[in-house]
Write a protein that holds these residues in place. Structure first.
Motif, PDB file in Angstrom:
ATOM      1  N   ILE A  54       2.903 -66.640  36.918  1.00 46.45           N
ATOM      2  CA  ILE A  54       1.943 -66.454  38.007  1.00 46.45           C
ATOM      3  C   ILE A  54       2.430 -67.205  39.240  1.00 46.45           C
ATOM      4  O   ILE A  54       2.819 -68.372  39.159  1.00 46.45           O
ATOM      5  N   VAL A  55       2.386 -66.526  40.398  1.00 46.68           N
ATOM      6  CA  VAL A  55       2.720 -67.148  41.677  1.00 46.68           C
ATOM      7  C   VAL A  55       1.567 -66.907  42.639  1.00 46.68           C
ATOM      8  O   VAL A  55       1.226 -65.760  42.942  1.00 46.68           O
ATOM      9  N   LEU A  56       0.969 -67.980  43.099  1.00 48.69           N
ATOM     10  CA  LEU A  56      -0.147 -67.921  44.054  1.00 48.69           C
ATOM     11  C   LEU A  56       0.333 -68.312  45.433  1.00 48.69           C
ATOM     12  O   LEU A  56       0.992 -69.348  45.601  1.00 48.69           O
ATOM     13  N   GLY A  57       0.028 -67.486  46.435  1.00 45.93           N
ATOM     14  CA  GLY A  57       0.243 -67.853  47.825  1.00 45.93           C
ATOM     15  C   GLY A  57      -1.100 -68.146  48.472  1.00 45.93           C
ATOM     16  O   GLY A  57      -2.003 -67.305  48.437  1.00 45.93           O
ATOM     17  N   HIS A  58      -1.256 -69.346  49.010  1.00 45.99           N
ATOM     18  CA  HIS A  58      -2.519 -69.762  49.625  1.00 45.99           C
ATOM     19  C   HIS A  58      -2.201 -70.129  51.071  1.00 45.99           C
ATOM     20  O   HIS A  58      -1.662 -71.201  51.353  1.00 45.99           O
TER      21      HIS A  58
ATOM     22  N   TRP B 228      -7.539 -76.559  41.358  1.00 41.68           N
ATOM     23  CA  TRP B 228      -7.518 -75.263  42.034  1.00 41.68           C
ATOM     24  C   TRP B 228      -8.214 -74.244  41.148  1.00 41.68           C
ATOM     25  O   TRP B 228      -7.906 -74.132  39.958  1.00 41.68           O
ATOM     26  N   THR B 229      -9.124 -73.474  41.740  1.00 43.76           N
ATOM     27  CA  THR B 229      -9.822 -72.412  41.033  1.00 43.76           C
ATOM     28  C   THR B 229      -9.556 -71.098  41.759  1.00 43.76           C
ATOM     29  O   THR B 229      -9.820 -70.974  42.952  1.00 43.76           O
ATOM     30  N   VAL B 230      -9.010 -70.117  41.024  1.00 44.89           N
ATOM     31  CA  VAL B 230      -8.597 -68.853  41.625  1.00 44.89           C
ATOM     32  C   VAL B 230      -9.267 -67.694  40.890  1.00 44.89           C
ATOM     33  O   VAL B 230      -9.197 -67.598  39.665  1.00 44.89           O
ATOM     34  N   THR B 231      -9.905 -66.820  41.652  1.00 42.12           N
ATOM     35  CA  THR B 231     -10.457 -65.581  41.106  1.00 42.12           C
ATOM     36  C   THR B 231      -9.852 -64.426  41.880  1.00 42.12           C
ATOM     37  O   THR B 231     -10.004 -64.333  43.103  1.00 42.12           O
ATOM     38  N   ALA B 232      -9.125 -63.543  41.173  1.00 42.86           N
ATOM     39  CA  ALA B 232      -8.440 -62.434  41.836  1.00 42.86           C
ATOM     40  C   ALA B 232      -8.507 -61.205  40.944  1.00 42.86           C
ATOM     41  O   ALA B 232      -7.626 -60.983  40.101  1.00 42.86           O
ATOM     42  N   GLY B 233      -9.555 -60.399  41.110  1.00 46.83           N
ATOM     43  CA  GLY B 233      -9.685 -59.186  40.305  1.00 46.83           C
ATOM     44  C   GLY B 233      -9.640 -59.497  38.814  1.00 46.83           C
ATOM     45  O   GLY B 233     -10.507 -60.215  38.294  1.00 46.83           O
TER      46      GLY B 233
ATOM     47  N   GLY C 235      -4.496 -64.071  59.545  1.00 45.01           N
ATOM     48  CA  GLY C 235      -5.536 -65.065  59.370  1.00 45.01           C
ATOM     49  C   GLY C 235      -5.390 -65.727  58.002  1.00 45.01           C
ATOM     50  O   GLY C 235      -4.461 -65.437  57.245  1.00 45.01           O
ATOM     51  N   PRO C 236      -6.306 -66.625  57.635  1.00 45.17           N
ATOM     52  CA  PRO C 236      -6.224 -67.270  56.320  1.00 45.17           C
ATOM     53  C   PRO C 236      -6.439 -66.247  55.199  1.00 45.17           C
ATOM     54  O   PRO C 236      -7.335 -65.417  55.282  1.00 45.17           O
ATOM     55  N   PHE C 237      -5.610 -66.313  54.170  1.00 45.28           N
ATOM     56  CA  PHE C 237      -5.791 -65.442  53.011  1.00 45.28           C
ATOM     57  C   PHE C 237      -4.989 -65.994  51.844  1.00 45.28           C
ATOM     58  O   PHE C 237      -4.150 -66.886  52.008  1.00 45.28           O
ATOM     59  N   SER C 238      -5.245 -65.462  50.652  1.00 46.55           N
ATOM     60  CA  SER C 238      -4.494 -65.822  49.454  1.00 46.55           C
ATOM     61  C   SER C 238      -4.103 -64.542  48.724  1.00 46.55           C
ATOM     62  O   SER C 238      -4.777 -63.513  48.840  1.00 46.55           O
ATOM     63  N   ASP C 239      -2.998 -64.611  47.983  1.00 42.12           N
ATOM     64  CA  ASP C 239      -2.552 -63.475  47.176  1.00 42.12           C
ATOM     65  C   ASP C 239      -1.950 -63.999  45.884  1.00 42.12           C
ATOM     66  O   ASP C 239      -1.578 -65.175  45.791  1.00 42.12           O
ATOM     67  N   VAL C 240      -1.867 -63.143  44.893  1.00 37.05           N
ATOM     68  CA  VAL C 240      -1.306 -63.523  43.594  1.00 37.05           C
ATOM     69  C   VAL C 240      -0.262 -62.496  43.173  1.00 37.05           C
ATOM     70  O   VAL C 240      -0.494 -61.287  43.267  1.00 37.05           O
ATOM     71  N   MET C 241       0.876 -62.991  42.707  1.00 44.82           N
ATOM     72  CA  MET C 241       1.910 -62.160  42.099  1.00 44.82           C
ATOM     73  C   MET C 241       2.016 -62.549  40.632  1.00 44.82           C
ATOM     74  O   MET C 241       2.071 -63.738  40.320  1.00 44.82           O
ATOM     75  N   LEU C 242       2.030 -61.549  39.752  1.00 43.11           N
ATOM     76  CA  LEU C 242       2.172 -61.803  38.325  1.00 43.11           C
ATOM     77  C   LEU C 242       3.348 -61.004  37.774  1.00 43.11           C
ATOM     78  O   LEU C 242       3.571 -59.869  38.187  1.00 43.11           O
ATOM     79  N   GLU C 243       4.067 -61.604  36.852  1.00 41.04           N
ATOM     80  CA  GLU C 243       5.045 -60.857  36.074  1.00 41.04           C
ATOM     81  C   GLU C 243       4.669 -61.013  34.609  1.00 41.04           C
ATOM     82  O   GLU C 243       4.608 -62.116  34.079  1.00 41.04           O
ATOM     83  N   ARG C 244       4.407 -59.889  33.971  1.00 39.26           N
ATOM     84  CA  ARG C 244       3.959 -59.867  32.585  1.00 39.26           C
ATOM     85  C   ARG C 244       5.146 -60.020  31.632  1.00 39.26           C
ATOM     86  O   ARG C 244       6.304 -59.863  32.020  1.00 39.26           O
ATOM     87  N   PRO C 245       4.913 -60.339  30.365  1.00 40.84           N
ATOM     88  CA  PRO C 245       6.018 -60.558  29.417  1.00 40.84           C
ATOM     89  C   PRO C 245       6.985 -59.383  29.328  1.00 40.84           C
ATOM     90  O   PRO C 245       8.189 -59.583  29.139  1.00 40.84           O
TER      91      PRO C 245
ATOM     92  N   ASP D 253     -10.179 -65.196  45.812  1.00 34.49           N
ATOM     93  CA  ASP D 253     -10.887 -66.399  46.241  1.00 34.49           C
ATOM     94  C   ASP D 253     -10.224 -67.626  45.633  1.00 34.49           C
ATOM     95  O   ASP D 253      -9.952 -67.671  44.429  1.00 34.49           O
ATOM     96  N   VAL D 254      -9.980 -68.637  46.478  1.00 31.00           N
ATOM     97  CA  VAL D 254      -9.329 -69.869  46.038  1.00 31.00           C
ATOM     98  C   VAL D 254     -10.161 -71.064  46.489  1.00 31.00           C
ATOM     99  O   VAL D 254     -10.522 -71.168  47.666  1.00 31.00           O
ATOM    100  N   GLY D 255     -10.463 -71.952  45.550  1.00 33.05           N
ATOM    101  CA  GLY D 255     -11.150 -73.197  45.862  1.00 33.05           C
ATOM    102  C   GLY D 255     -10.295 -74.370  45.425  1.00 33.05           C
ATOM    103  O   GLY D 255      -9.684 -74.334  44.361  1.00 33.05           O
TER     104      GLY D 255
END
Length: 219
Positions: free
Chosen positions: A38-42, A99-104, A49-59, A91-93
């Motif tokens: 998992i790679v989070l960009g915050h 750090w708490t991240v909710t992304a879909g 503007g301010p935003f966050s995104d997540v990149m995932l690579e599965r097994p 959403d990132v807190g």
């Protein structure tokens, strides 16, 4: 409206220079015992503007982007490579090192630990210097030697060039992650390296403060 490459612009002296986009924030990278990385960009400051995104690579190697708007999804997927792109609220807190991240489909929680030795060295670099592509070019070889898989400059999609100027580094101590309700397991090294772009995040889970410059098109 989507951000698109407006082409080269004229500057004094008749030379042509491609637009440069600046992103200021943090990149968090961790593996999990299930094999998902998992790679989070915050991003506190960006052209979007301010935003966050997540990149995932599965097994199995599937690469997924979770982005908050069509505009950010279009730009990121044009810069990096993914098999699946989803536009979902991200959403990132951050509070007291947690750090708490909710992304879909992803629910992620992690805590940061002490600043690493490299982090103390990076904190000594003035922000104005860290933002310069020339500095990123200078640090690219040392970064590759000290942190296998990590690059501070390289070619991206759509003829773009990219530079990373790191300004801090802290370890990730503990991770709780669920994808579509399934437990991804405990924190683990980012191994094998992720394959979204020209470089990976450090093998050891951590959070890096960065200044990122993206040049649209080739110069």
């Amino acid at each position: 409206m989507a951000l698109r490459d407006p082409g080269p612009s004229r500057i004094p002296g008749g030379s042509r220079r491609r637009p440069r986009l600046r992103f200021e924030g943090w990149i968090a990278g961790t593996g999990t015992s299930s094999g998902t990385r998992i790679v989070l960009g915050h991003w506190r400051r960006s052209p979007f503007g301010p935003f966050s995104d997540v990149m995932l690579e599965r097994p199995g190697g599937q690469r997924m982007l979770l982005a908050p708007t069509p505009e950010t999804a279009e730009f990121i997927s044009g810069t990096y490579v993914f098999d699946t792109v989803r536009v979902v609220p991200v959403d990132v807190g951050v509070a007291d090192g947690t750090w708490t991240v909710t992304a879909g489909p992803l629910d992620l929680r992690f805590t940061t630990g002490r600043r690493r030795l490299a982090g103390y060295l990076l904190c000594a670099v003035p922000g104005a210097l860290a933002r310069r592509p020339a500095w990123s070019a200078l640090t690219d070889r040392p970064a590759r030697l000290l942190l296998p898989g990590v690059r501070t400059r390289g070619s991206a999609g759509a003829g773009r060039r990219e530079w990373y100027g790191a300004r801090d580094l802290r370890a990730i101590r503990a991770v709780s992650a669920f994808f579509e309700g399934a437990d991804l397991g405990a924190a683990a090294p980012v191994e094998p390296p992720v394959r979204f772009g020209f470089g990976s995040v450090p093998r050891k889970p951590g959070v890096t403060r960065v200044s990122t410059t993206v040049v649209l098109g080739s110069e």
